[in-house]
Design a protein around this motif. Structure first.
Motif, PDB file in Angstrom:
ATOM      1  N   TYR A   1       8.372   0.249 -10.325  1.00  0.00           N
ATOM      2  CA  TYR A   1       7.448  -0.005  -9.219  1.00  0.00           C
ATOM      3  C   TYR A   1       6.513  -1.200  -9.428  1.00  0.00           C
ATOM      4  CZ  TYR A   1       8.645   3.890  -6.174  1.00  0.00           C
ATOM      5  OH  TYR A   1       9.294   4.724  -5.301  1.00  0.00           O
ATOM      6  N   PRO A   2       5.838  -1.346 -10.579  1.00  0.00           N
ATOM      7  CA  PRO A   2       4.919  -2.488 -10.715  1.00  0.00           C
ATOM      8  C   PRO A   2       5.589  -3.839 -10.486  1.00  0.00           C
ATOM      9  CG  PRO A   2       4.496  -0.879 -12.430  1.00  0.00           C
ATOM     10  CD  PRO A   2       5.747  -0.430 -11.740  1.00  0.00           C
ATOM     11  N   LEU A   3       6.807  -4.035 -11.036  1.00  0.00           N
ATOM     12  CA  LEU A   3       7.503  -5.304 -10.827  1.00  0.00           C
ATOM     13  C   LEU A   3       7.851  -5.502  -9.357  1.00  0.00           C
ATOM     14  CD1 LEU A   3       8.857  -7.874 -11.848  1.00  0.00           C
ATOM     15  CD2 LEU A   3      10.936  -6.534 -12.265  1.00  0.00           C
ATOM     16  N   MET A   4       8.317  -4.441  -8.710  1.00  0.00           N
ATOM     17  CA  MET A   4       8.667  -4.544  -7.299  1.00  0.00           C
ATOM     18  C   MET A   4       7.446  -4.887  -6.453  1.00  0.00           C
ATOM     19  SD  MET A   4      11.360  -1.398  -6.790  1.00  0.00           S
ATOM     20  CE  MET A   4      11.416  -1.685  -5.044  1.00  0.00           C
ATOM     21  N   MET A   5       6.317  -4.267  -6.762  1.00  0.00           N
ATOM     22  CA  MET A   5       5.111  -4.552  -5.987  1.00  0.00           C
ATOM     23  C   MET A   5       4.622  -5.970  -6.227  1.00  0.00           C
ATOM     24  SD  MET A   5       2.966  -0.944  -6.053  1.00  0.00           S
ATOM     25  CE  MET A   5       2.980  -0.738  -7.833  1.00  0.00           C
ATOM     26  N   SER A   6       4.743  -6.449  -7.461  1.00  0.00           N
ATOM     27  CA  SER A   6       4.307  -7.822  -7.749  1.00  0.00           C
ATOM     28  C   SER A   6       5.197  -8.838  -7.047  1.00  0.00           C
ATOM     29  CB  SER A   6       4.318  -8.064  -9.257  1.00  0.00           C
ATOM     30  OG  SER A   6       5.639  -8.050  -9.767  1.00  0.00           O
ATOM     31  N   GLN A   7       6.482  -8.490  -6.869  1.00  0.00           N
ATOM     32  CA  GLN A   7       7.408  -9.406  -6.208  1.00  0.00           C
ATOM     33  C   GLN A   7       7.089  -9.587  -4.723  1.00  0.00           C
ATOM     34  OE1 GLN A   7      10.028 -11.358  -7.329  1.00  0.00           O
ATOM     35  NE2 GLN A   7       9.259 -10.862  -9.364  1.00  0.00           N
TER      36      GLN A   7
ATOM     37  N   SER B   1       0.829  -1.210   0.000  1.00  0.00           N
ATOM     38  CA  SER B   1       0.000   0.000   0.000  1.00  0.00           C
ATOM     39  C   SER B   1       0.858   1.253   0.000  1.00  0.00           C
ATOM     40  CB  SER B   1      -0.929  -0.002   1.216  1.00  0.00           C
ATOM     41  OG  SER B   1      -1.787  -1.120   1.201  1.00  0.00           O
ATOM     42  N   ILE B   2       1.947   1.235   0.776  1.00  0.00           N
ATOM     43  CA  ILE B   2       2.845   2.395   0.822  1.00  0.00           C
ATOM     44  C   ILE B   2       3.502   2.613  -0.532  1.00  0.00           C
ATOM     45  CG2 ILE B   2       4.975   3.300   1.831  1.00  0.00           C
ATOM     46  CD1 ILE B   2       4.190   1.884   4.436  1.00  0.00           C
ATOM     47  N   MET B   3       3.999   1.543  -1.137  1.00  0.00           N
ATOM     48  CA  MET B   3       4.650   1.671  -2.439  1.00  0.00           C
ATOM     49  C   MET B   3       3.664   2.102  -3.512  1.00  0.00           C
ATOM     50  SD  MET B   3       7.388  -1.435  -2.658  1.00  0.00           S
ATOM     51  CE  MET B   3       7.952  -0.796  -4.222  1.00  0.00           C
ATOM     52  N   LEU B   4       2.444   1.564  -3.451  1.00  0.00           N
ATOM     53  CA  LEU B   4       1.424   1.965  -4.421  1.00  0.00           C
ATOM     54  C   LEU B   4       1.091   3.444  -4.271  1.00  0.00           C
ATOM     55  CD1 LEU B   4      -0.609   1.219  -6.618  1.00  0.00           C
ATOM     56  CD2 LEU B   4      -2.227   0.590  -4.809  1.00  0.00           C
ATOM     57  N   LEU B   5       1.006   3.917  -3.033  1.00  0.00           N
ATOM     58  CA  LEU B   5       0.727   5.331  -2.780  1.00  0.00           C
ATOM     59  C   LEU B   5       1.837   6.213  -3.331  1.00  0.00           C
ATOM     60  CD1 LEU B   5      -1.038   7.496  -1.423  1.00  0.00           C
ATOM     61  CD2 LEU B   5       0.244   7.100   0.687  1.00  0.00           C
ATOM     62  N   TRP B   6       3.091   5.808  -3.112  1.00  0.00           N
ATOM     63  CA  TRP B   6       4.217   6.588  -3.632  1.00  0.00           C
ATOM     64  C   TRP B   6       4.213   6.589  -5.157  1.00  0.00           C
ATOM     65  CZ3 TRP B   6       6.852  10.240  -1.654  1.00  0.00           C
ATOM     66  CH2 TRP B   6       7.150  10.272  -0.293  1.00  0.00           C
ATOM     67  N   TYR B   7       3.937   5.427  -5.729  1.00  0.00           N
ATOM     68  CA  TYR B   7       3.917   5.326  -7.190  1.00  0.00           C
ATOM     69  C   TYR B   7       2.852   6.236  -7.790  1.00  0.00           C
ATOM     70  CZ  TYR B   7       2.916   3.304 -11.774  1.00  0.00           C
ATOM     71  OH  TYR B   7       2.684   3.132 -13.124  1.00  0.00           O
ATOM     72  N   LEU B   8       1.662   6.204  -7.229  1.00  0.00           N
ATOM     73  CA  LEU B   8       0.576   7.052  -7.724  1.00  0.00           C
ATOM     74  C   LEU B   8       0.886   8.528  -7.496  1.00  0.00           C
ATOM     75  CD1 LEU B   8      -2.539   4.979  -6.552  1.00  0.00           C
ATOM     76  CD2 LEU B   8      -1.573   5.137  -8.863  1.00  0.00           C
TER      77      LEU B   8
ATOM     78  N   LEU C   1      14.816   5.654  -5.225  1.00  0.00           N
ATOM     79  CA  LEU C   1      13.756   5.544  -6.230  1.00  0.00           C
ATOM     80  C   LEU C   1      12.639   6.547  -5.980  1.00  0.00           C
ATOM     81  CD1 LEU C   1      13.430   1.659  -6.541  1.00  0.00           C
ATOM     82  CD2 LEU C   1      14.319   3.225  -8.266  1.00  0.00           C
ATOM     83  N   ILE C   2      12.474   6.966  -4.737  1.00  0.00           N
ATOM     84  CA  ILE C   2      11.431   7.924  -4.379  1.00  0.00           C
ATOM     85  C   ILE C   2      11.920   9.356  -4.540  1.00  0.00           C
ATOM     86  CG2 ILE C   2      10.070   8.815  -2.444  1.00  0.00           C
ATOM     87  CD1 ILE C   2       9.944   5.930  -1.397  1.00  0.00           C
TER      88      ILE C   2
ATOM     89  N   ILE D   1       3.854   9.959  -7.393  1.00  0.00           N
ATOM     90  CA  ILE D   1       4.855  10.381  -8.373  1.00  0.00           C
ATOM     91  C   ILE D   1       4.206  10.624  -9.739  1.00  0.00           C
ATOM     92  CG2 ILE D   1       6.863   9.587  -9.693  1.00  0.00           C
ATOM     93  CD1 ILE D   1       7.773   8.125  -7.119  1.00  0.00           C
ATOM     94  N   CYS D   2       3.363   9.688 -10.157  1.00  0.00           N
ATOM     95  CA  CYS D   2       2.702   9.826 -11.464  1.00  0.00           C
ATOM     96  C   CYS D   2       1.782  11.041 -11.500  1.00  0.00           C
ATOM     97  CB  CYS D   2       1.918   8.555 -11.789  1.00  0.00           C
ATOM     98  SG  CYS D   2       2.942   7.102 -12.094  1.00  0.00           S
ATOM     99  N   VAL D   3       0.998  11.236 -10.438  1.00  0.00           N
ATOM    100  CA  VAL D   3       0.037  12.343 -10.401  1.00  0.00           C
ATOM    101  C   VAL D   3       0.769  13.687 -10.372  1.00  0.00           C
ATOM    102  CG1 VAL D   3      -1.703  13.485  -8.975  1.00  0.00           C
ATOM    103  CG2 VAL D   3      -1.829  11.017  -9.362  1.00  0.00           C
ATOM    104  N   ASN D   4       1.801  13.812  -9.547  1.00  0.00           N
ATOM    105  CA  ASN D   4       2.524  15.083  -9.432  1.00  0.00           C
ATOM    106  C   ASN D   4       3.178  15.473 -10.750  1.00  0.00           C
ATOM    107  OD1 ASN D   4       1.825  15.414  -6.753  1.00  0.00           O
ATOM    108  ND2 ASN D   4       3.690  14.483  -5.970  1.00  0.00           N
ATOM    109  N   ASN D   5       3.851  14.519 -11.389  1.00  0.00           N
ATOM    110  CA  ASN D   5       4.509  14.826 -12.663  1.00  0.00           C
ATOM    111  C   ASN D   5       3.487  15.082 -13.765  1.00  0.00           C
ATOM    112  OD1 ASN D   5       7.685  14.343 -12.612  1.00  0.00           O
ATOM    113  ND2 ASN D   5       6.781  12.838 -11.237  1.00  0.00           N
TER     114      ASN D   5
END
Length: 308
Positions: free
Chosen positions: A74-80, A25-32, A278-279, A34-38
């Motif tokens: 991020y997606p690969l890391m979260m799937s792992q 959940s934390i990684m997904l939040l950071w990923y989203l 990465l963050i 990053i995408c939203v801000n940029n």
């Protein structure tokens, strides 16, 4: 190409139990985030016609690349996190490495293009509209994206035909250090070992040389201009300098071969440091440009608060 790669640092998280949902959940939040801000800054630039200037169009390359790089990792890391084996096939590993190599090169090329734009604006203000016309900006944008692709393909052509005897990567993902894959090879030639040097020269040395020359010329001009002009130059150049500094700090730490210092740093500590890197950069870029460039700041405020 049937070999399977084991991402060994994930094994240190093998017994986290239900905490994997929290980490996910934390990684997904950071990923989203990053995408939203940029994406928000990119959208503001394209929606506001007053920002249709070379400086901001070139900035979009940098912001889009942050989304691209984050999506590659991020997606690969979260799937792992939900995988019991933490394995990835070699073709997918090569694909991720190619994408990350391209992203790293695009980052430096974008900063080089933006440094050149600032050089023209500050050192040749009367000729700016002629030198940075629509055709020139379009050409620079194509080079920013095509040069990294050519660079990556050239570097990977030296190792793509290797045969592999090992299958363990001491990283959280298949990163762009080609030497990591070379370590898995049964045998390598001198040319294979030079692939990292070739990549580093084309990715870092050439763009950084252009950046250095541009800012040296800007510095010379700023020392001989009025205080007002100097302040304006500092305002527009500061975000780029901070981004470049952050990128180099990250590269210094990230390029260190932590696997050789396994006794000094545990897998969890090593993995945590990589996650911080990465963050840091993808979040830094939109914040620096969104809050430090006056025109973008005003457009963001109008877009968020003044729309009717």
């Amino acid at each position: 190409m049937s070999i399977t790669i084991l991402l060994s640092p994930f094994c240190s998280y093998g017994n986290i139990g239900e905490l994997k949902y929290l980490y996910f959940s934390i990684m997904l939040l950071w990923y989203l985030s990053i995408c939203v801000n940029n994406a928000a800054v990119i959208m503001v630039i394209f929606l506001d016609k007053r920002l249709h200037e070379p400086m901001y169009i070139l900035l979009c390359n940098l912001l889009a690349n942050e989304i691209f790089a984050t999506t590659v990792v991020y997606p690969l890391m979260m799937s792992q996190m939900f995988s019991d084996t933490h394995e990835v096939t070699l073709p997918w590993c090569f694909l991720q490495m190619c994408c990350l190599s391209t992203c790293a090169s695009i980052e430096f090329c974008s900063l080089a293009a933006m440094a050149y734009d600032r050089y023209v604006a500050i050192c040749c203000p009367l000729h700016y509209n002629v030198m940075m016309n629509t055709r020139r900006v379009g050409t620079i944008t194509v080079v920013v994206w095509m040069y990294p692709f050519f660079n990556t393909m050239l570097s990977f052509s030296l190792i793509v035909h290797l045969k592999f005897c090992g299958n363990v990567i001491e990283k959280l993902f298949c990163d762009h250090h080609l030497v990591i894959i070379i370590k898995l090879a049964c045998s390598v030639s001198v040319l294979n070992k030079l692939s990292d040097l070739l990549y580093a020269f084309m990715t870092i040395v050439i763009p950084f040389s252009l950046i250095l020359v541009s800012y040296m010329k800007i510095l010379v001009v700023c020392l001989n201009t009025s205080e007002e002009s100097r302040q304006k130059a500092v305002t527009t150049c500061t975000p780029q300098i901070v981004s470049l500094s952050g990128l180099f700090i990250g590269l210094i730490f990230y390029s260190t071969d932590f696997s050789s210092d396994a006794g000094l740093m545990s897998d969890r500590e090593r993995s945590f440091l990589i996650l911080c890197l990465l963050i840091y950069q993808p979040m830094l870029t939109p914040i620096m440009y969104g809050f430090n460039l006056p025109k973008i700041k005003k457009s963001l405020k109008r877009f968020l608060f003044d729309r009717k």
